[in-house]
Design a protein around this motif. Structure first.
Motif, PDB file in Angstrom:
ATOM      1  N   MET A  72     -68.407  19.672 -76.352  1.00  0.00           N
ATOM      2  CA  MET A  72     -69.803  20.082 -76.336  1.00  0.00           C
ATOM      3  C   MET A  72     -70.479  19.692 -75.016  1.00  0.00           C
ATOM      4  SD  MET A  72     -70.024  21.733 -79.147  1.00  0.00           S
ATOM      5  CE  MET A  72     -71.766  22.042 -79.216  1.00  0.00           C
ATOM      6  N   PRO A  73     -69.901  20.145 -73.875  1.00  0.00           N
ATOM      7  CA  PRO A  73     -70.571  19.894 -72.597  1.00  0.00           C
ATOM      8  C   PRO A  73     -71.811  20.777 -72.488  1.00  0.00           C
ATOM      9  CG  PRO A  73     -68.735  21.377 -72.257  1.00  0.00           C
ATOM     10  CD  PRO A  73     -68.699  20.959 -73.711  1.00  0.00           C
ATOM     11  N   ASP A  74     -72.679  20.476 -71.535  1.00  0.00           N
ATOM     12  CA  ASP A  74     -73.874  21.282 -71.338  1.00  0.00           C
ATOM     13  C   ASP A  74     -73.540  22.672 -70.812  1.00  0.00           C
ATOM     14  OD1 ASP A  74     -75.574  19.272 -72.213  1.00  0.00           O
ATOM     15  OD2 ASP A  74     -75.724  18.390 -70.207  1.00  0.00           O
ATOM     16  N   ASP A  75     -72.476  22.770 -70.029  1.00  0.00           N
ATOM     17  CA  ASP A  75     -72.086  24.032 -69.407  1.00  0.00           C
ATOM     18  C   ASP A  75     -70.571  24.075 -69.287  1.00  0.00           C
ATOM     19  OD1 ASP A  75     -72.412  26.497 -68.212  1.00  0.00           O
ATOM     20  OD2 ASP A  75     -73.608  25.768 -66.531  1.00  0.00           O
TER      21      ASP A  75
ATOM     22  N   LEU B 132     -70.767  14.737 -82.176  1.00  0.00           N
ATOM     23  CA  LEU B 132     -70.765  14.067 -83.473  1.00  0.00           C
ATOM     24  C   LEU B 132     -70.579  12.569 -83.341  1.00  0.00           C
ATOM     25  CD1 LEU B 132     -68.226  16.392 -85.339  1.00  0.00           C
ATOM     26  CD2 LEU B 132     -70.726  16.492 -85.500  1.00  0.00           C
ATOM     27  N   ALA B 133     -71.081  11.855 -84.334  1.00  0.00           N
ATOM     28  CA  ALA B 133     -70.736  10.450 -84.557  1.00  0.00           C
ATOM     29  C   ALA B 133     -70.312  10.356 -86.007  1.00  0.00           C
ATOM     30  CB  ALA B 133     -71.929   9.539 -84.281  1.00  0.00           C
ATOM     31  N   ILE B 134     -69.277   9.562 -86.282  1.00  0.00           N
ATOM     32  CA  ILE B 134     -68.853   9.391 -87.669  1.00  0.00           C
ATOM     33  C   ILE B 134     -68.846   7.909 -88.020  1.00  0.00           C
ATOM     34  CG2 ILE B 134     -67.459  11.501 -87.691  1.00  0.00           C
ATOM     35  CD1 ILE B 134     -64.949   9.720 -87.569  1.00  0.00           C
ATOM     36  N   HIS B 135     -68.928   7.655 -89.316  1.00  0.00           N
ATOM     37  CA  HIS B 135     -68.761   6.300 -89.836  1.00  0.00           C
ATOM     38  C   HIS B 135     -67.808   6.403 -91.012  1.00  0.00           C
ATOM     39  CE1 HIS B 135     -70.533   2.527 -91.924  1.00  0.00           C
ATOM     40  NE2 HIS B 135     -69.422   2.258 -91.274  1.00  0.00           N
ATOM     41  N   ILE B 136     -66.593   5.915 -90.814  1.00  0.00           N
ATOM     42  CA  ILE B 136     -65.581   5.981 -91.867  1.00  0.00           C
ATOM     43  C   ILE B 136     -65.916   4.979 -92.972  1.00  0.00           C
ATOM     44  CG2 ILE B 136     -63.132   5.643 -92.389  1.00  0.00           C
ATOM     45  CD1 ILE B 136     -62.594   6.625 -89.470  1.00  0.00           C
ATOM     46  N   GLY B 137     -66.257   3.749 -92.569  1.00  0.00           N
ATOM     47  CA  GLY B 137     -66.727   2.757 -93.519  1.00  0.00           C
ATOM     48  C   GLY B 137     -65.669   2.042 -94.338  1.00  0.00           C
ATOM     49  N   ASP B 138     -64.572   2.683 -94.626  1.00  0.00           N
ATOM     50  CA  ASP B 138     -63.515   2.119 -95.467  1.00  0.00           C
ATOM     51  C   ASP B 138     -62.405   1.578 -94.570  1.00  0.00           C
ATOM     52  OD1 ASP B 138     -61.316   1.650 -97.125  1.00  0.00           O
ATOM     53  OD2 ASP B 138     -61.574   3.507 -98.271  1.00  0.00           O
ATOM     54  N   PRO B 139     -62.180   0.246 -94.538  1.00  0.00           N
ATOM     55  CA  PRO B 139     -61.168  -0.308 -93.631  1.00  0.00           C
ATOM     56  C   PRO B 139     -59.734   0.102 -93.963  1.00  0.00           C
ATOM     57  CG  PRO B 139     -62.108  -2.044 -94.991  1.00  0.00           C
ATOM     58  CD  PRO B 139     -62.881  -0.799 -95.278  1.00  0.00           C
ATOM     59  N   SER B 140     -59.516   0.803 -95.066  1.00  0.00           N
ATOM     60  CA  SER B 140     -58.174   1.290 -95.370  1.00  0.00           C
ATOM     61  C   SER B 140     -57.946   2.697 -94.799  1.00  0.00           C
ATOM     62  CB  SER B 140     -57.921   1.287 -96.889  1.00  0.00           C
ATOM     63  OG  SER B 140     -58.709   2.277 -97.516  1.00  0.00           O
TER      64      SER B 140
ATOM     65  N   ILE C  83     -66.610  10.710 -95.528  1.00  0.00           N
ATOM     66  CA  ILE C  83     -66.847  10.263 -94.155  1.00  0.00           C
ATOM     67  C   ILE C  83     -68.273  10.669 -93.783  1.00  0.00           C
ATOM     68  CG2 ILE C  83     -66.105  10.420 -91.746  1.00  0.00           C
ATOM     69  CD1 ILE C  83     -63.942   9.245 -93.574  1.00  0.00           C
ATOM     70  N   ARG C  84     -69.042   9.698 -93.342  1.00  0.00           N
ATOM     71  CA  ARG C  84     -70.426  10.000 -92.929  1.00  0.00           C
ATOM     72  C   ARG C  84     -70.391  10.582 -91.514  1.00  0.00           C
ATOM     73  NH1 ARG C  84     -74.564   7.473 -95.766  1.00  0.00           N
ATOM     74  NH2 ARG C  84     -75.786   7.364 -93.857  1.00  0.00           N
ATOM     75  N   VAL C  85     -71.132  11.659 -91.297  1.00  0.00           N
ATOM     76  CA  VAL C  85     -71.174  12.309 -89.987  1.00  0.00           C
ATOM     77  C   VAL C  85     -72.637  12.458 -89.555  1.00  0.00           C
ATOM     78  CG1 VAL C  85     -71.068  14.652 -90.958  1.00  0.00           C
ATOM     79  CG2 VAL C  85     -70.367  14.260 -88.601  1.00  0.00           C
ATOM     80  N   ARG C  86     -72.886  12.108 -88.304  1.00  0.00           N
ATOM     81  CA  ARG C  86     -74.217  12.269 -87.715  1.00  0.00           C
ATOM     82  C   ARG C  86     -74.097  13.325 -86.629  1.00  0.00           C
ATOM     83  NH1 ARG C  86     -76.871   8.460 -83.862  1.00  0.00           N
ATOM     84  NH2 ARG C  86     -74.943   7.309 -84.146  1.00  0.00           N
ATOM     85  N   ILE C  87     -74.917  14.363 -86.710  1.00  0.00           N
ATOM     86  CA  ILE C  87     -74.890  15.441 -85.721  1.00  0.00           C
ATOM     87  C   ILE C  87     -75.743  15.027 -84.528  1.00  0.00           C
ATOM     88  CG2 ILE C  87     -75.496  17.847 -85.287  1.00  0.00           C
ATOM     89  CD1 ILE C  87     -74.900  18.354 -88.281  1.00  0.00           C
ATOM     90  N   LEU C  88     -75.125  15.035 -83.335  1.00  0.00           N
ATOM     91  CA  LEU C  88     -75.802  14.599 -82.111  1.00  0.00           C
ATOM     92  C   LEU C  88     -76.146  15.761 -81.185  1.00  0.00           C
ATOM     93  CD1 LEU C  88     -73.493  11.551 -81.295  1.00  0.00           C
ATOM     94  CD2 LEU C  88     -75.646  11.557 -82.578  1.00  0.00           C
ATOM     95  N   ASP C  89     -75.626  16.942 -81.468  1.00  0.00           N
ATOM     96  CA  ASP C  89     -75.841  18.106 -80.607  1.00  0.00           C
ATOM     97  C   ASP C  89     -76.464  19.213 -81.445  1.00  0.00           C
ATOM     98  OD1 ASP C  89     -75.228  20.698 -79.240  1.00  0.00           O
ATOM     99  OD2 ASP C  89     -74.220  19.370 -77.801  1.00  0.00           O
ATOM    100  N   ARG C  90     -77.606  19.737 -81.002  1.00  0.00           N
ATOM    101  CA  ARG C  90     -78.356  20.743 -81.762  1.00  0.00           C
ATOM    102  C   ARG C  90     -77.588  22.046 -81.960  1.00  0.00           C
ATOM    103  NH1 ARG C  90     -79.383  23.911 -77.793  1.00  0.00           N
ATOM    104  NH2 ARG C  90     -80.050  23.226 -75.757  1.00  0.00           N
TER     105      ARG C  90
END
Length: 147
Positions: free
Chosen positions: A33-36, A52-60, A2-9
């Protein structure tokens, strides 16, 4: 994979990425992951980023997002009850939380508030028929077997 993109430092340090807590865990915990710190009064609903954002990519494969059982027993649930993450979704994982309990709850950055379970998806073809074969159950619906 599973591809994961980190959106929060703040991920993965000081807060770790989702992982299985035990060898038998079905779900990976997702963090708020709220600001406060947020206070959710009974009945309040809020959308909180997971960082986070993920991309599963596999339709199964699909991801199902559930509340964590300990928080759910205190009233913190997902406002859509179960989130479905489709294989082709690539946007942020946003957690729609609802305080269905009777006490105000605090949500802090890094709190584990939900879990994602990856499941197999069956993609059937429709077989159009005029009638079904008779079964013992038949057409009995809601509550037909009693309590």
């Amino acid at each position: 994979m599973i591809r994961v993109r980190i959106l929060d430092r703040r991920l993965p340090d000081p807060f770790p990425l989702p992982s299985f807590s035990t060898p038998g865990s079905a779900g990976m915990d997702l963090r708020a992951m709220p600001d406060d710190v947020l206070r959710l009064a009974p009945g309040d609903r809020v959308k909180i980023p997971s960082g986070l954002a993920i991309h599963i990519g596999d339709p199964s494969i699909a991801g199902l997002v559930f509340p964590r059982s300990g928080l759910g027993s205190r009233g913190l649930v997902l406002s859509n009850l179960t989130g479905v993450i489709d294989a082709d979704y690539t946007g942020p994982l946003t957690l729609a939380l609802w305080n269905a309990g009777e006490e105000t709850l605090e949500i802090r950055p890094g709190d584990r508030v939900a879990q994602i379970v990856f499941v197999s998806v069956v993609r059937p073809d429709w077989d159009i028929v005029d009638d079904h074969h008779f079964t013992e159950r038949g057409e009995g619906g809601f509550g037909h077997t009693g309590t």
